[in-house]
Design a protein around this motif. Structure first.
Motif, mmCIF file in Angstrom:
data_model
loop_
_atom_site.group_PDB
_atom_site.id
_atom_site.type_symbol
_atom_site.label_atom_id
_atom_site.label_comp_id
_atom_site.label_asym_id
_atom_site.label_seq_id
_atom_site.Cartn_x
_atom_site.Cartn_y
_atom_site.Cartn_z
ATOM 1 N N ALA A 175 53.248 58.943 -31.496
ATOM 2 C CA ALA A 175 53.612 60.350 -31.716
ATOM 3 C C ALA A 175 52.338 61.170 -31.650
ATOM 4 O O ALA A 175 51.378 60.912 -32.372
ATOM 5 C CB ALA A 175 54.316 60.530 -33.061
ATOM 6 N N SER A 176 52.317 62.130 -30.768
ATOM 7 C CA SER A 176 51.108 62.921 -30.571
ATOM 8 C C SER A 176 50.816 63.866 -31.730
ATOM 9 O O SER A 176 49.763 64.497 -31.773
ATOM 10 C CB SER A 176 51.208 63.724 -29.265
ATOM 11 N N MET A 177 51.759 63.949 -32.693
ATOM 12 C CA MET A 177 51.527 64.836 -33.823
ATOM 13 C C MET A 177 50.425 64.301 -34.750
ATOM 14 O O MET A 177 49.886 65.047 -35.555
ATOM 15 C CB MET A 177 52.830 65.011 -34.612
ATOM 16 N N VAL A 178 50.091 62.986 -34.630
ATOM 17 C CA VAL A 178 48.993 62.425 -35.418
ATOM 18 C C VAL A 178 47.757 62.376 -34.536
ATOM 19 O O VAL A 178 47.843 62.193 -33.314
ATOM 20 C CB VAL A 178 49.351 61.029 -35.961
ATOM 21 N N LYS A 179 46.624 62.583 -35.147
ATOM 22 C CA LYS A 179 45.360 62.585 -34.398
ATOM 23 C C LYS A 179 44.729 61.199 -34.335
ATOM 24 O O LYS A 179 44.043 60.868 -33.374
ATOM 25 C CB LYS A 179 44.390 63.579 -35.031
#
Length: 564
Positions: A175-179
């Motif tokens: 998930a790209s929402m986490v860095k």
């Protein structure tokens, strides 16, 4: 043990076996040599097989394993991977342990067998991890089938190792929402920890309290993953099946990563999010392309919680096996020495009893028996002077107890008196015993050869038959060489014969007269090899001189005539 240590152990076993065969075992020399040749041949075949096995191992995919003394956790990695494996070799060694990639879960048991054949001591530190990336699976039914197959492989692995192998289950979504990648772990004891990329653990409550409100989707996403995992993965391993025992994982790890390879547009993960959450309507729930981002591939932080190696190291195995072989060899040597001494006692005791039971009137048997005792006496005296042989040693030698009885039996022997045919006075002439120098000495030497005992024993029997007579020993040579050297050599040879008869027959030294005449008294021509051989001799003259070697004050013993 390593192949080198195995070869060293084989070599030690061969050396000890050869020493036992040649020095201790009660077998003939010919048979001992044959056994030693067979042992060395078998060892050569064994070492050749070890070399072939080592070369075969070097050509396999497991050729770069850590050393046999490695004692950190070793994990076989099966299932999905969020990122490509970083190396062409399936072995990835990190500071906390070693990961080994198994591409096809069907080969789990075969890989474990190959691994344990190379590293037998790794059985207790071996674990298995199965990773599931739900975004890489389109149908739940197919995934469940793979999990059941893997559960059956785990049950078969128990038969290979002889104990239950720890199982680590892992699941990763992108998930790209986490860095950065976030991990969450759980153990059967209920301990749940959150691990960041820095590999620093913290409690779930602490993580939730420190999470920014704008990133509230992160815990929700992790919670969705754990719920899906518990329903579709964990339950497959723990449910009761009639043909497979349940497998309780040692630890469970979930991960959320910003990138993930093999993401499908429609997968079991998207179906789950659509049915149970609204995250599929939130931006950033899809993973990014893994072009330049470098993320931890495996949960290294979980390795310290897995079992590591225990027990003896290969070097300790080598020392233990070597000590066992050495102890066994010492035991066999002592047993063989005890047996050889027992046989020596029985052999000499039998000849002594045989001699004592012979009728004194049976002069022929009595002479043969005393001759055999003379051979025993010569052998026992030689061992007393030079030390007993190795096969009779180790503190078990018993021959010294037999010397006195054997010498007493020889000295008690009295040769038969020959009847006097004529009453007319007869001038007694010396009895002469001729000994060939070549049967007693090596060329140019004055030391008795080892094989001269039989000749000297025969002469000693004739000497003992004339107690009280003067024993004159004369050494002769041929005319090869200078006169002074021949004179000295003939004297030394006569003295060697005198010393042997004095020590073996226990004859007083004043009974002997020794001289060396060199080549001055030939009995044949020195112009031929046959003549020179006849001239190289030692003569023992028994002179009928009354009281020749009696100490003062002793009465004379009657001399006995007769041919020798």
């Amino acid at each position: 043990m390593t192949p080198t240590q195995q070869r060293m152990l084989v070599l030690l076993a061969v050396l000890l076996s050869s020493a036992l065969c040649l020095g201790f075992l009660p077998i003939s020399r010919f048979l001992a040599v044959l056994v030693v040749v067979a042992i060395w041949g078998s060892a050569a075949v064994c070492i050749g097989l070890l070399y072939r096995r080592e070369n075969a191992i070097a050509s396999t995919s497991l050729a770069h394993l850590p050393g046999a003394a490695y004692r950190q956790p070793v994990v076989l990695v099966c299932g999905d991977l969020p990122y490509p494996w970083p190396d062409t070799s399936p072995i990835l060694t990190v500071s906390q342990g070693c990961w080994i990639r198994v591409e096809n879960p069907h080969n789990l048991v075969a890989v474990a067998q190959e691994l344990l054949s190379q590293r037998p001591g790794w059985s207790r530190q071996l674990s298995v991890m199965f990773c599931v990336c739900p975004q890489q699976h389109e149908e739940q039914k197919s995934l469940t089938s793979q999990l059941l197959m893997f559960r059956w492989q785990i049950s078969q692995l128990h038969k290979v190792t002889g104990h239950a192998v720890p199982l680590l289950l892992s699941s990763v979504v992108g998930a790209s929402m986490v860095k950065n990648i976030h991990w969450q772990s759980a153990t059967p004891e209920g301990n749940i920890r959150v691990w960041h990329s820095a590999l620093v653990p913290e409690a779930v409550t602490d993580w939730l309290n420190t999470t920014d409100s704008q990133y509230v989707e992160h815990p929700v996403l992790m919670n969705s993953l754990t719920n899906w995992f518990s329903r579709y993965v964990h339950s497959v391993f723990t449910d009761n099946k009639p043909d497979m025992p349940p497998v309780v994982p040692t630890a469970v790890v979930w991960g959320v990563s910003p990138v993930l390879v093999g993401n499908l547009p429609r997968s079991v993960w998207t179906d789950w999010l659509h049915q149970h959450t609204a995250l599929n309507n939130v931006a950033g729930w899809h993973p990014e392309a893994a072009d330049n981002m470098v993320m931890p591939l495996l949960p290294d932080f979980i390795l310290p919680f897995l079992p590591d190696g225990e027990g003896v190291t290969p070097a300790q195995h080598l020392w233990r096996n070597s000590l066992t072989l050495l102890t066994l060899a010492i035991g066999v040597a002592l047993a063989s020495s005890a047996w050889n001494n027992q046989q020596l006692l029985q052999r000499i005791s039998f000849d002594l009893q045989h001699y004592n039971h012979i009728d004194p009137e049976d002069h022929q048997l009595k002479a043969q028996a005393v001759k055999q005792l003379g051979l025993h006496a010569a052998q026992l005296n030689s061992w007393a002077r030079n030390g007993e042989p190795l096969r009779l040693g180790q503190g078990l030698y018993r021959g010294e107890y037999l010397r006195a009885p054997v010498m007493a039996a020889i000295q008690s022997y009295v040769a038969p008196v020959q009847p006097v045919v004529s009453t007319a006075p007869e001038t007694r002439q010396p009895n002469i015993i001729h000994l060939d120098s070549m049967s007693l000495f090596d060329a140019g030497k004055s030391e008795l050869k080892p094989g001269s005992t039989k000749v000297l024993v025969n002469a000693l029997v004739g000497v003992k038959a004339r107690p009280g007579w003067l024993i004159r020993i004369t050494g002769h040579t041929d005319n090869i060489g200078s006169t002074p050297l021949n004179q000295a050599l003939s004297l030394k040879r006569a003295e060697s014969v005198r010393d042997w008869m004095r020590d073996t027959g226990e004859i007083p030294e004043n009974c002997f007269a020794v001289q060396g005449v060199g080549a001055s008294r030939p009995v044949a021509t020195n112009d031929t090899a046959e003549g020179r051989a006849l001239n190289r001799r030692v003569e023992i003259n028994l002179v009928p001189q009354a009281n020749a070697c009696l100490a003062p004050g002793l009465s004379s013993a009657p001399s006995q005539d007769g041919g020798v």
